[in-house]
Design a protein around this motif. Structure first.
Motif, mmCIF file in Angstrom:
data_model
loop_
_atom_site.group_PDB
_atom_site.id
_atom_site.type_symbol
_atom_site.label_atom_id
_atom_site.label_comp_id
_atom_site.label_asym_id
_atom_site.label_seq_id
_atom_site.Cartn_x
_atom_site.Cartn_y
_atom_site.Cartn_z
ATOM 1 N N GLU A 69 4.865 89.836 91.816
ATOM 2 C CA GLU A 69 6.079 89.031 91.967
ATOM 3 C C GLU A 69 5.952 87.940 93.017
ATOM 4 N N ALA A 70 4.747 87.717 93.527
ATOM 5 C CA ALA A 70 4.580 86.729 94.588
ATOM 6 C C ALA A 70 3.194 86.116 94.521
ATOM 7 N N PRO A 71 3.055 84.850 94.947
ATOM 8 C CA PRO A 71 1.718 84.236 94.982
ATOM 9 C C PRO A 71 0.735 85.022 95.839
ATOM 10 N N GLN A 72 1.234 85.674 96.896
ATOM 11 C CA GLN A 72 0.337 86.462 97.749
ATOM 12 C C GLN A 72 -0.342 87.575 96.952
ATOM 13 N N THR A 73 0.394 88.166 96.023
ATOM 14 C CA THR A 73 -0.165 89.235 95.197
ATOM 15 C C THR A 73 -1.260 88.704 94.281
ATOM 16 N N VAL A 74 -1.014 87.551 93.693
ATOM 17 C CA VAL A 74 -2.014 86.931 92.829
ATOM 18 C C VAL A 74 -3.286 86.632 93.615
ATOM 19 N N LEU A 75 -3.134 86.176 94.847
ATOM 20 C CA LEU A 75 -4.301 85.843 95.666
ATOM 21 C C LEU A 75 -5.134 87.079 95.989
#
Length: 399
Positions: free
Chosen positions: A218-224
């Motif tokens: 649910e967040a760009p940090q997770t994708v990174l």
């Protein structure tokens, strides 16, 4: 025959590399996967919730969708309309909800500790009652609060109360359990949550690996961190069952205005591609997000407008290889099942013909020359179609 190398089986380092491959990439998810997950706020959940959703959806189907309208509403061939409508009606009557989450997070909000405690205990009682009368969905569990909120104790207390209550009342853990872990901003939270699951599992004397969870992306940090953590799944000891995309938190975190916070926005496509590529071959299921909308009124035009909008998002997910999504309102059950059935019915016969041609070592219709990888994908699609259309749980999804 003369060769140059003395020993072809002597490849330095191969055994270790192959062992690592087997640990990191055990293969695609095995067996049955639900087509949706229904989210119900904990305060509104009871033993009859799944049936209530099915009944509400049946009312909408009967009131607003005669067979003559289905083709127009969903953009389907008219020769399939009657069959699809009949399938949807039978599904809603027999098994309206395949996967259910009792929501203690966004759909529930922040409440006094005593109130959340009481709802966790009541939810456990309802799960045990549904299990006892045979109405518990095949997949079920809670969605707890995020560690990112800074209060892991609240999240874990709710989970502990819920699980302990279910096991005490049901005499064990009913099959199909999973817990949703939202807003995973730090990779460390996943290992901490998996560790606590192991501790609860031991305390309740459950079998090893009985408690598995799904993470929400649910967040760009997770994708990174997904991109930079190739051994993430293996490090969680088999406890990560699925990754679910959260469209509204993700698009908001990306700074998109409300009108652009939609499942088919390019930023969502990018996040899903990261999920797909980083979790490929790990055995972790993938699920898409939701449409946060209900019919504007009970008028047929408004119900049809909702169904068209929801069907568009479901088709986008299916075309992009995401075969599961979230449903947030009983009306979504109609458009979910109608779209899923239409998708599989439209492709089943041509896919089966291509597989049969390949197995017979003959040319498929239209001059198609399929590669083994494509045939494996076609076979998996046929198994998935049979599962969705007939409600079966296939033993495998490959050749």
């Amino acid at each position: 025959m003369r060769t140059t190398l003395g020993g072809h089986d002597d490849v330095p380092g191969f055994a270790a590399a192959y062992r690592e491959q087997s640990e990191r990439f055990p293969g695609p998810p095995a067996g049955w996967q639900p087509v949706h997950t229904v989210y119900v706020p904990a305060g509104a959940f009871g033993p009859g919730t799944a049936r209530e959703w099915g009944d509400a959806a049946l009312v909408l189907l009967e009131r607003h969708l005669p067979a003559a309208s289905l083709a127009e509403v969903f953009g389907l061939p008219r020769d399939l309309a009657a069959d699809i409508r009949d399938r949807v009606a039978r599904k809603l009557a027999a098994e309206p909800v395949e996967d259910l989450r009792v929501d203690f997070e966004d759909g529930y909000g922040v409440r006094p500790d005593a109130e959340e405690d009481a709802h966790a205990v009541a939810a456990a009682e309802s799960v045990a009652a549904a299990h006892g009368d045979g109405t518990l969905p095949r997949r079920w569990g809670p969605r707890v609060k995020s560690f990112a909120d800074g209060d892991p104790g609240r999240s874990l207390r709710t989970l502990d109360l819920f699980l302990t209550g279910v096991v005490d009342r049901a005499g064990g853990l009913p099959p199909g359990f999973t817990v949703t872990f939202p807003k995973v901003l730090m990779e460390a939270y996943l290992r901490q949550f998996a560790d606590r699951l192991a501790a609860i599992e031991a305390g309740l004397a459950l079998g090893g690996g009985a408690l598995r969870f799904e993470m929400q992306v649910e967040a760009p940090q997770t994708v990174l961190f997904l991109q930079r953590s190739p051994d993430l799944v293996a490090s969680l000891g088999g406890r990560l069952a699925a990754a679910h995309f959260g469209v509204f938190d993700y698009t908001a975190a990306c700074g998109l205005p409300p009108a652009e916070q939609r499942l088919d926005h390019p930023v969502c496509d990018h996040a899903r591609e990261v999920m797909r590529t980083t979790l490929a071959g790990t055995g972790v299921e993938l699920s898409d997000g939701s449409l946060a909308a209900a019919p504007a009124s009970d008028a047929t035009a408004d119900v049809h407008a909702l169904w068209r909008a929801h069907a568009t998002t479901v088709r986008h997910s299916l075309r992009n290889g995401f075969h599961q999504g979230w449903d947030m309102h009983p009306s979504h059950l109609v458009s979910r099942y109608a779209t899923v059935y239409a998708f599989h019915l439209a492709t089943y016969a041509p896919y089966a013909a291509r597989v049969a041609a390949w197995q017979a070592r003959s040319e498929a219709g239209g001059g198609v020359l399929d590669e083994p990888a494509t045939v494996k994908t076609l076979t998996a699609a046929l198994h998935r179609a049979e599962s969705a259309l007939d409600g079966t749980e296939p033993d495998d999804t490959g050749l």
